[in-house]
Design a protein around this motif. Sequence first.
Motif, mmCIF file in Angstrom:
data_model
loop_
_atom_site.group_PDB
_atom_site.id
_atom_site.type_symbol
_atom_site.label_atom_id
_atom_site.label_comp_id
_atom_site.label_asym_id
_atom_site.label_seq_id
_atom_site.Cartn_x
_atom_site.Cartn_y
_atom_site.Cartn_z
ATOM 1 N N LEU A 144 9.442 35.011 5.241
ATOM 2 C CA LEU A 144 10.829 34.959 4.761
ATOM 3 C C LEU A 144 11.677 33.980 5.561
ATOM 4 O O LEU A 144 12.514 33.268 5.005
ATOM 5 C CB LEU A 144 11.460 36.345 4.857
ATOM 6 C CG LEU A 144 11.215 37.325 3.721
ATOM 7 C CD1 LEU A 144 11.870 38.648 4.050
ATOM 8 C CD2 LEU A 144 11.745 36.799 2.394
ATOM 9 N N LEU A 156 7.214 34.464 -5.104
ATOM 10 C CA LEU A 156 7.797 35.604 -5.823
ATOM 11 C C LEU A 156 7.473 35.567 -7.308
ATOM 12 O O LEU A 156 7.207 36.602 -7.929
ATOM 13 C CB LEU A 156 9.314 35.652 -5.610
ATOM 14 C CG LEU A 156 9.789 36.561 -4.458
ATOM 15 C CD1 LEU A 156 9.191 36.132 -3.123
ATOM 16 C CD2 LEU A 156 11.309 36.577 -4.375
ATOM 17 N N GLY A 160 4.580 38.150 -7.512
ATOM 18 C CA GLY A 160 5.386 39.320 -7.843
ATOM 19 C C GLY A 160 5.815 39.358 -9.292
ATOM 20 O O GLY A 160 6.402 40.344 -9.732
ATOM 21 N N GLU A 162 8.244 37.997 -10.518
ATOM 22 C CA GLU A 162 9.667 38.287 -10.391
ATOM 23 C C GLU A 162 10.482 37.226 -11.144
ATOM 24 O O GLU A 162 10.504 36.056 -10.759
ATOM 25 C CB GLU A 162 10.058 38.321 -8.904
ATOM 26 C CG GLU A 162 11.542 38.475 -8.621
ATOM 27 C CD GLU A 162 12.133 39.694 -9.285
ATOM 28 O OE1 GLU A 162 12.815 39.521 -10.321
ATOM 29 O OE2 GLU A 162 11.925 40.811 -8.761
ATOM 30 N N ALA A 165 13.397 35.356 -9.184
ATOM 31 C CA ALA A 165 12.956 34.805 -7.902
ATOM 32 C C ALA A 165 13.978 33.847 -7.299
ATOM 33 O O ALA A 165 14.261 33.905 -6.091
ATOM 34 C CB ALA A 165 11.612 34.101 -8.071
ATOM 35 N N ILE A 168 16.988 35.634 -5.737
ATOM 36 C CA ILE A 168 16.628 36.335 -4.498
ATOM 37 C C ILE A 168 16.439 35.347 -3.354
ATOM 38 O O ILE A 168 16.937 35.555 -2.242
ATOM 39 C CB ILE A 168 15.359 37.181 -4.714
ATOM 40 C CG1 ILE A 168 15.649 38.324 -5.694
ATOM 41 C CG2 ILE A 168 14.827 37.737 -3.389
ATOM 42 C CD1 ILE A 168 14.415 39.059 -6.176
ATOM 43 N N VAL A 169 15.734 34.260 -3.623
ATOM 44 C CA VAL A 169 15.469 33.276 -2.568
ATOM 45 C C VAL A 169 16.760 32.598 -2.113
ATOM 46 O O VAL A 169 16.957 32.356 -0.906
ATOM 47 C CB VAL A 169 14.434 32.239 -3.056
ATOM 48 C CG1 VAL A 169 14.337 31.074 -2.067
ATOM 49 C CG2 VAL A 169 13.073 32.908 -3.229
ATOM 50 N N ILE A 191 18.179 42.271 -1.977
ATOM 51 C CA ILE A 191 17.637 42.139 -3.335
ATOM 52 C C ILE A 191 18.514 42.886 -4.330
ATOM 53 O O ILE A 191 18.844 42.365 -5.409
ATOM 54 C CB ILE A 191 16.184 42.652 -3.385
ATOM 55 C CG1 ILE A 191 15.268 41.727 -2.570
ATOM 56 C CG2 ILE A 191 15.682 42.746 -4.835
ATOM 57 C CD1 ILE A 191 13.882 42.300 -2.296
ATOM 58 N N ALA A 207 13.140 46.087 -5.505
ATOM 59 C CA ALA A 207 12.452 45.354 -4.431
ATOM 60 C C ALA A 207 10.935 45.355 -4.600
ATOM 61 O O ALA A 207 10.239 44.630 -3.890
ATOM 62 C CB ALA A 207 12.814 45.954 -3.073
ATOM 63 N N ARG A 209 8.711 44.164 -6.699
ATOM 64 C CA ARG A 209 7.981 42.924 -6.996
ATOM 65 C C ARG A 209 8.007 41.959 -5.815
ATOM 66 O O ARG A 209 7.024 41.280 -5.522
ATOM 67 C CB ARG A 209 8.566 42.282 -8.262
ATOM 68 C CG ARG A 209 8.291 43.089 -9.521
ATOM 69 C CD ARG A 209 8.926 42.475 -10.758
ATOM 70 N NE ARG A 209 10.391 42.526 -10.692
ATOM 71 C CZ ARG A 209 11.106 43.586 -11.069
ATOM 72 N NH1 ARG A 209 10.510 44.670 -11.517
ATOM 73 N NH2 ARG A 209 12.423 43.552 -10.990
ATOM 74 N N THR A 210 9.143 41.899 -5.127
ATOM 75 C CA THR A 210 9.235 41.018 -3.956
ATOM 76 C C THR A 210 8.314 41.488 -2.848
ATOM 77 O O THR A 210 7.631 40.673 -2.201
ATOM 78 C CB THR A 210 10.690 40.953 -3.454
ATOM 79 O OG1 THR A 210 11.509 40.351 -4.465
ATOM 80 C CG2 THR A 210 10.793 40.141 -2.172
#
Length: 319
Positions: A144, A156, A160, A162, A165, A168-169, A191, A207, A209-210
């Motif tokens: 991270l 992600l 994931g 996701e 993504a 979140i990033v 998240i 959270a 999937r992350t």
Amino acid sequence: MNTNERHVPVMLRRCLDLLAPALAEPGAVVVDCTLGMGGHSEALLETFPAARLIGLDRDPQALDLAAERLAAHGDRATLVHAVYDELPDVLARLGTPRVQGVLFDLGVSSLQLDEAERGFAYAQDAPLDMRMDQTRGISAAEVLNTYPPGDLVRILRTYGEEKQARRIVEAVVRERDAHPFDRSARLVELIRDALPQAAKRTGGNPAKRTFQALRIEVNGELPVLERAVPAAVDALAVGGRIAVLSYHSLEDRLVKKVLAAGATSTAPAGLPVVPERYQPRLKLLTRGAELPADEEIAANRRAAPARLRGAERIREVQE
């Protein structure tokens, strides 16, 4: 709580049934590539008293617990600290080039989920570690805090699945420069704050999937599995059987691809007679992926996502 109470083996009866025809004869060797706390291995040793077991795990703590659980079986069980893609090297060192059975129970073990300090579970605050073998490799916190944003988005999305993504990033990158991540609760909170309301209402904990994506990246799970399943098929003697328990679609698709390829003729189209070297080397033992029964899911919620596939080695590869 002892290991028997902490770990309930998933789809145990069906795994034993799939492997049984290959393990009844004296001298049969079965490899548990994901030993964990030894639940499946214990049942294999008890059900097939003429068989020997080789158990692999990358987690030293799991190996210690499994050794206690399997101690009553003496030298019938050989436990090895190894990742499952190291199977060919392990078998070579043990002088056992061919085996009669192979079992994979993929994903995170009960030990890793239940030990808060390992950082696998998003439901409890813990250091962001997620390494299955804490003696090597980089932690989830390092991923991270140091990966370029583009790599984090890819991880992600790919591992994931996701859809959010990028959101979140972007939030992670804004936060990490001032305050690097080191605890799971802070990541879970970030998240939740980053996702739109609609995304929070579906699919359980937002959270999930992350955390799956970070775990897969930290442990190299999919590249390892991509090497391990073909190696396990290669290690099977004719008549040997493989059973694989997967817990998410990425794992299951990879397993399906390898087993389906082995069960398919490689002959060029139009040959009037198919030579032996082109014949399938596997016979599929499951129609698609088998699922746990409702009763098992009710008794053990961790069984819910399980998908089981099996195959039998029916011929050698002709050069």
